[in-house]
Scaffold this motif. Sequence first.
Motif, short mmCIF file in Angstrom:
data_model
loop_
_atom_site.label_atom_id
_atom_site.label_comp_id
_atom_site.label_asym_id
_atom_site.label_seq_id
_atom_site.Cartn_x
_atom_site.Cartn_y
_atom_site.Cartn_z
N ARG A 433 2.02 8.23 5.34
CA ARG A 433 2.52 6.99 4.75
C ARG A 433 3.45 6.27 5.74
O ARG A 433 4.35 6.90 6.33
CB ARG A 433 3.25 7.27 3.45
CG ARG A 433 3.63 6.03 2.66
CD ARG A 433 4.27 6.41 1.34
NE ARG A 433 3.33 7.10 0.47
CZ ARG A 433 2.50 6.49 -0.36
NH1 ARG A 433 2.50 5.16 -0.42
NH2 ARG A 433 1.69 7.17 -1.13
N VAL A 439 -0.86 3.74 3.57
CA VAL A 439 -1.22 5.11 3.95
C VAL A 439 -2.41 5.07 4.90
O VAL A 439 -3.42 4.43 4.59
CB VAL A 439 -1.55 5.98 2.72
CG1 VAL A 439 -1.98 7.38 3.16
CG2 VAL A 439 -0.36 6.06 1.77
N ALA A 482 -1.92 1.88 -2.65
CA ALA A 482 -1.52 3.26 -2.45
C ALA A 482 -0.72 3.82 -3.62
O ALA A 482 -0.95 4.93 -4.06
CB ALA A 482 -0.71 3.37 -1.16
#
Length: 508
Positions: A433, A439, A482
């Motif tokens: 991340r 990510v 994400a």
Amino acid sequence: MTARREASAPPALPGYEHVRTLGLGGFADVFLYRQDLPRREVAVKVLLAGSLDDEVRQRFQTEANLMAQLSHHPSIVTVYQASIAADGRPYLVMEYCSRPGLAERYRVERIAVAEVLRIGVRLASAVETAHRAGILHRDIKPANVLTTDFGWPALADFGIAATTGHGAGVAVGMSIPWSPPELLAEHPRGDERSDVYSLGATLYSLLAGRTPFEIPGGQNGAQQLVARIERQPLPSTGRDDVPPQLQAVLERSMAKVPALRFGSAAELGRALQQVEAELRLPVTPLDLLDEGVPGPDAGGPVIDVADATRLRSIVAIPDAQPAPAGEQEPTRVRGPVTVDAQRARPGFVAPPEQAPELPSLGEPEPVEDSSARRGRTVAAVASAAVVLAAIVAIATAATSGRDEPRPGDTDFAQEPVTHQAVVPAPHTLKGERAQDGSVRFTWVNPDPQPDDAYLWSVLQVTGEPEIERIEEPAVTIPAARAGDEVCIEVSIVRSDGRATAQPAEACA
């Protein structure tokens, strides 16, 4: 524990004699009857008196009609009759399968790999036949596969089947252990690939002796099973004799994402045939109707040349001794006539001076009134020998370079079975991340090939994920997608369309 209910009273059916109870179900009971004319034993499925609402009646009528459409297939239970008994209960008269069904066997018996492969190919042809007729089964599981008197699997119970048209696929009363993730979602949708999953799950059960995501001694309630079906990779069968290529076929047929499964039951059947060939087992034929092309001189269909290469093992019959006086002479079998492969090409006609000389079949014996008839018989046998020789030659030319049939082989595949390496899964899949919340996932291709690409998607608890194709072994997921945790799965796809059977998964 719920007490086992008593069977309903068998109805009095004209022309049938009740023998005993075969099974109890949620909506119907099944009885063994003896039919008077023609004399035979049959299974009669009778709706319960307390289940006679309009919806159940409609499902029962649908089952009768669908099974009647498919009854010609050797691996689908045959329906003989459907009617209403004098007490108002609808019933189906069906083929009686006397041998133990798969539900009775898979938990108590170690079923051989070769038998599971045979069962799989035959069931795949049955499911494919249903799909080509526009019918989804939607409840394929061991309990719905009976065994005929000759040992063939027979698919039964189309009670919750649906057509493959618009609006089809909504799950009704499916069995969770063998159901695909898309039928367990909040808004279930399914298609032919859902049946492919359930068929793969059924074969897994035959090998493992348990349902696919069942943990022996663990918690196996509906909630736990659904969670494993949706998120966990398919575990190993736990058997040392199950080859890796068969495990890979099962994993692909039961992929979480329908697009990564075999596209049809026929494709699954061919993959199982390939495993048979790699194990040097007799290849079980797919029982599918061929679409013949009418010939120029006859109204009937013409057999495809490729289909003519299917061979059965030759049974050697010793020369017969002369029959005693007054008895019919037994048929004599001669060895095959060898024909050059050049002559076996379709359309080849040998010049008269090059025509092969057939072995003499002997002169017909002069008998008073039967001499002409005996002469016609000899001519017919000679013609049959020519046809047999041509077929053997065509088969020899078409199968050159392949292994010769071994004693005990019964059938070879209707379509060529190619040997292809299993596409591996990516390894070292990990995500990192960034400060902006995105990510980045990276992975390694353990066996890179020219023009390899990758299929990836974000794993979701419900619904069907969106699959994307990329060329590089890395992907970045924006922060908006994400969230707190993001999980993806990645497959390798070759230039010929083959893909990883069980995608790699990772979370970040």
